[in-house]
Design a protein around this motif. Structure first.
Motif, PDB file in Angstrom:
ATOM      1  N   TYR A 449       0.799  -1.218  -0.094  1.00 28.36           N
ATOM      2  CA  TYR A 449      -0.046  -0.007  -0.100  1.00 28.36           C
ATOM      3  C   TYR A 449       0.936   1.151   0.176  1.00 28.36           C
ATOM      4  O   TYR A 449       1.791   1.348   0.888  1.00 28.36           O
ATOM      5  CB  TYR A 449      -0.849  -0.046   1.222  1.00 28.36           C
ATOM      6  CG  TYR A 449      -1.913  -1.005   1.022  1.00 28.36           C
ATOM      7  CD1 TYR A 449      -3.256  -0.703   0.822  1.00 28.36           C
ATOM      8  CD2 TYR A 449      -1.600  -2.365   1.532  1.00 28.36           C
ATOM      9  CE1 TYR A 449      -4.160  -1.750   0.596  1.00 28.36           C
ATOM     10  CE2 TYR A 449      -2.753  -3.568   1.534  1.00 28.36           C
ATOM     11  CZ  TYR A 449      -4.128  -3.042   1.101  1.00 28.36           C
ATOM     12  OH  TYR A 449      -4.793  -3.919   1.041  1.00 28.36           O
ATOM     13  N   GLN A 483      -8.448  -5.467   0.862  1.00 31.19           N
ATOM     14  CA  GLN A 483      -8.513  -4.616  -0.320  1.00 31.19           C
ATOM     15  C   GLN A 483      -8.129  -3.216   0.146  1.00 31.19           C
ATOM     16  O   GLN A 483      -7.037  -3.057   0.632  1.00 31.19           O
ATOM     17  CB  GLN A 483     -10.010  -4.787  -0.761  1.00 31.19           C
ATOM     18  CG  GLN A 483     -10.569  -6.159  -1.170  1.00 31.19           C
ATOM     19  CD  GLN A 483      -9.526  -6.658  -2.412  1.00 31.19           C
ATOM     20  OE1 GLN A 483      -9.184  -6.129  -3.069  1.00 31.19           O
ATOM     21  NE2 GLN A 483      -9.404  -7.967  -2.145  1.00 31.19           N
ATOM     22  N   GLU A 484      -9.148  -2.198   0.094  1.00 32.92           N
ATOM     23  CA  GLU A 484      -8.815  -0.771   0.447  1.00 32.92           C
ATOM     24  C   GLU A 484      -8.689  -0.779   1.795  1.00 32.92           C
ATOM     25  O   GLU A 484      -9.360  -1.271   2.682  1.00 32.92           O
ATOM     26  CB  GLU A 484      -9.688   0.296  -0.238  1.00 32.92           C
ATOM     27  CG  GLU A 484     -11.154   0.073   0.410  1.00 32.92           C
ATOM     28  CD  GLU A 484     -11.934   1.219  -0.189  1.00 32.92           C
ATOM     29  OE1 GLU A 484     -12.872   1.589   0.527  1.00 32.92           O
ATOM     30  OE2 GLU A 484     -11.939   1.427  -1.483  1.00 32.92           O
ATOM     31  N   PRO A 497      -8.917   6.227   0.484  1.00 34.95           N
ATOM     32  CA  PRO A 497      -8.672   4.880   0.451  1.00 34.95           C
ATOM     33  C   PRO A 497      -7.188   4.451   0.106  1.00 34.95           C
ATOM     34  O   PRO A 497      -6.950   5.387  -0.852  1.00 34.95           O
ATOM     35  CB  PRO A 497      -9.521   4.219  -0.439  1.00 34.95           C
ATOM     36  CG  PRO A 497      -9.999   5.292  -1.393  1.00 34.95           C
ATOM     37  CD  PRO A 497      -9.768   6.809  -0.345  1.00 34.95           C
ATOM     38  N   CYS A 499      -4.864   1.774  -1.594  1.00 34.75           N
ATOM     39  CA  CYS A 499      -5.215   0.953  -2.501  1.00 34.75           C
ATOM     40  C   CYS A 499      -3.972  -0.150  -2.506  1.00 34.75           C
ATOM     41  O   CYS A 499      -3.076   0.302  -2.495  1.00 34.75           O
ATOM     42  CB  CYS A 499      -5.468   1.443  -3.704  1.00 34.75           C
ATOM     43  SG  CYS A 499      -7.068   2.531  -3.758  1.00 34.75           S
ATOM     44  N   ALA A 505      -6.135   5.352  -5.633  1.00 34.34           N
ATOM     45  CA  ALA A 505      -7.460   5.949  -5.456  1.00 34.34           C
ATOM     46  C   ALA A 505      -7.733   6.908  -6.606  1.00 34.34           C
ATOM     47  O   ALA A 505      -7.136   7.944  -6.762  1.00 34.34           O
ATOM     48  CB  ALA A 505      -7.538   6.676  -4.055  1.00 34.34           C
ATOM     49  N   CYS A 520     -10.820   2.446  -5.909  1.00 38.64           N
ATOM     50  CA  CYS A 520      -9.414   2.080  -6.039  1.00 38.64           C
ATOM     51  C   CYS A 520      -9.495   1.312  -7.610  1.00 38.64           C
ATOM     52  O   CYS A 520     -10.328   0.478  -7.920  1.00 38.64           O
ATOM     53  CB  CYS A 520      -9.118   0.704  -5.322  1.00 38.64           C
ATOM     54  SG  CYS A 520      -8.527   1.417  -3.658  1.00 38.64           S
TER      55      CYS A 520
END
Length: 523
Positions: A449, A483-484, A497, A499, A505, A520
């Motif tokens: 991330y 996920q996000e 978020p 991603c 994002a 995302c």
């Protein structure tokens, strides 16, 4: 005849067991049969009663509960024999009272050259009922500051690089079993910076130690990071020096060129790779190349170019990636401080780290404290003289198949505005794992991330507060693939978020200050 053979085998096995039990008991081992109570040691008994892994327990103190922390046993100890004051693998293990223990183990990493116990970081795990641990990686920073502990000392180098963490893991798990009578059901690592490198080193060298690992902003290519620190220092010396007063101008120029590259002008650079920022062309030039307020001379613009380009040999070969556009972001602090510029000091923090590395770790033999990098370091020759330390210290092996095979998971994060450790280091490593193991196979157990506008391990003008540990636990224990992840800026209140790489994002319309206005998607 078959029955006779079975009877004889049982008698022999029984005689063998009976001959072994006395010697085992003499050696201090505990023996029990199913249905017997498994022997355990109380907190106070651990000092004299724990005899595993060449460990000396120096203290075991019962600490009263103090909300939100439960009552716990604070165990301190030393692994192996300390050859001299300030050396030896010291550790702390905190064991919550049994009624509060969640049957899990949580270990935290260090920072920089380590040399201390990360007691503050342990509290996050303790407060949730985890048995927690930390290590000083084999030296005391108060006695051996920066890299001085490694001066012509291969044992200390290996302790710092990987051995101390692994040995502490083994010891902590034995303490848990000895105290509670059972091993932890799940094991977690949490670290950033050096702690991120330590986590990746565990995943690569000792994949059975942990079930889930948080590896924030890892200095996984430690060796080249030190070379990059010296490159930046050299670039920003003399005529190339950037005064503090010009950092807001630099930051404003970066935003003016790159803010809208993601389709939304919001004071944030979502992905610097989407913008072709050229310091020579995009920074305001001083008329007549005479230095002045609010402008940059050619030497200053070229210095910024070199920082973002990365260290190169005289022939143009790139040694290591540079930093991302947006690290100078100003509001209220700049990512350049203290990593590129340390107010009140002639040397930046990265220069101090890099110089100490060259003096005490990089070469064989180590040149020592008289080595002056400005006079002696050669970017053409010296990066290629460090193969030995790279093999020991760098956590860049892309083959994580052993961790994946046993069901281990990794969540990694890195701030795009990180000026301590280039974010491209995380991206390049993640890409190397995907190239080695395949895209889908990698995403099945390893997520990266990238956090826009976040400094080193946190802070910065972008949303920089987020929980990656809960998604990791859900992934490990409940097979819920993350996920996000929603991040918040505690000052502005903006949410976004984060991603899973390579997604970013993307704005969908509505209020740009809230995460719900983004989705995302691949850039």
């Amino acid at each position: 005849m078959t029955a006779l053979r079975t009877t004889i085998a049982c008698v022999v096995a029984s005689l063998f067991f009976l001959t072994q039990v006395p010697s085992a008991l003499a050696g201090g081992e505990h023996w029990w049969f199913p249905g017997w109570h498994r022997p355990t040691l109380t907190c106070e008994e651990l000092v004299d009663g724990f005899h595993k892994n060449q460990t000396t327990i120096t203290s075991a103190t019962l600490v009263p509960a103090a909300d939100p922390a439960p009552e716990y046993c604070d165990v301190r100890g030393l692994i192996g024999n300390a050859p001299e004051p300030g050396k030896g693998i010291r550790f702390a293990v905190w064991l919550p009272v049994e009624a509060s223990w969640n049957k899990r183990f949580y270990m935290v990493g260090g920072g920089g050259y380590a040399g201390g116990l990360s007691l503050t970081a342990m509290r996050a795990g303790l407060n949730q009922g985890y048995a927690t641990a930390t290590t000083d990686t084999g030296h005391d920073a108060a006695v051996f500051p920066l890299a001085t502990f490694a001066y012509n000392d291969p044992t200390s180098e290996k302790d710092y690089s990987y051995r101390a963490v692994h040995e502490t893991v083994i010891t902590a798990k034995e303490l848990i079993k000895t105290h509670y009578g059972e091993r932890p059901r799940y094991n977690y690592w949490v670290g950033c910076s050096t702690g991120g490198r330590q986590g990746l080193m565990e995943a690569q060298r000792f994949p059975h130690d942990f079930d889930g690992l948080i590896t924030g902003a890892p200095v996984l290519e430690f060796t080249d990071t030190q070379i990059g620190g010296l490159w930046n220092a050299k670039s920003l010396m003399g005529a190339g020096a950037i005064p503090l007063s010009k950092l807001p101008v630099l930051a404003a120029s970066e935003l003016a060129k790159c803010d809208g590259s993601d389709g939304l002008v919001d004071g944030q650079i979502t992905d610097p790779r989407l913008c072709n920022f050229d310091p020579l062309a995009d920074l305001p030039a001083c008329p007549g190349d005479v230095d002045g307020a609010g402008c940059f001379t050619f030497a200053q613009r070229d210095a910024v170019r070199k920082v973002y380009d990365g260290p190169r040999t005289s022939s143009g070969h790139l040694i290591f990636p540079g930093y991302a556009v947006g690290t100078a972001v100003f509001g209220p602090a700049s990512g350049w401080i203290p990593w590129f510029i340390l107010p009140g000091s002639p040397a930046s923090l990265l220069e101090l780290f890099g110089e100490s590395f060259m003096q005490f770790m990089a070469f064989t033999p180590d040149p020592g404290p008289t080595y002056v990098w400005e006079d002696e370091f050669d970017f053409d020759r010296d990066p290629f003289r460090m193969r030995r330390i790279r093999r020991i210290l760098d956590a860049d092996d892309p083959d994580l198949s052993h961790l994946k095979r046993r069901g281990g998971k990794i969540i990694q994060y890195h701030g795009w505005a990180d000026a301590a450790l280039t974010p491209y280091m995380s991206i390049n490593y993640y890409e190397s794992v995907r190239a080695t193991m395949g895209h889908r196979r990698t995403e099945d157990f390893y997520k990266l991330y990238m956090a826009p506008g976040m400094f080193h391990c946190g802070g910065g003008p972008g949303p920089n507060v987020f929980d990656v540990f809960t998604p990791l636990v859900n992934w490990v224990e409940h097979h819920i693939e993350p996920q996000e992840i929603i991040a918040t800026n505690p000052v502005s209140g903006r949410t976004r978020p984060l991603c899973p790489y390579p997604q970013i994002a993307q704005y969908q319309g509505g209020n740009p200050e809230v995460a719900a206005s983004f989705a995302c998607a691949n850039p």
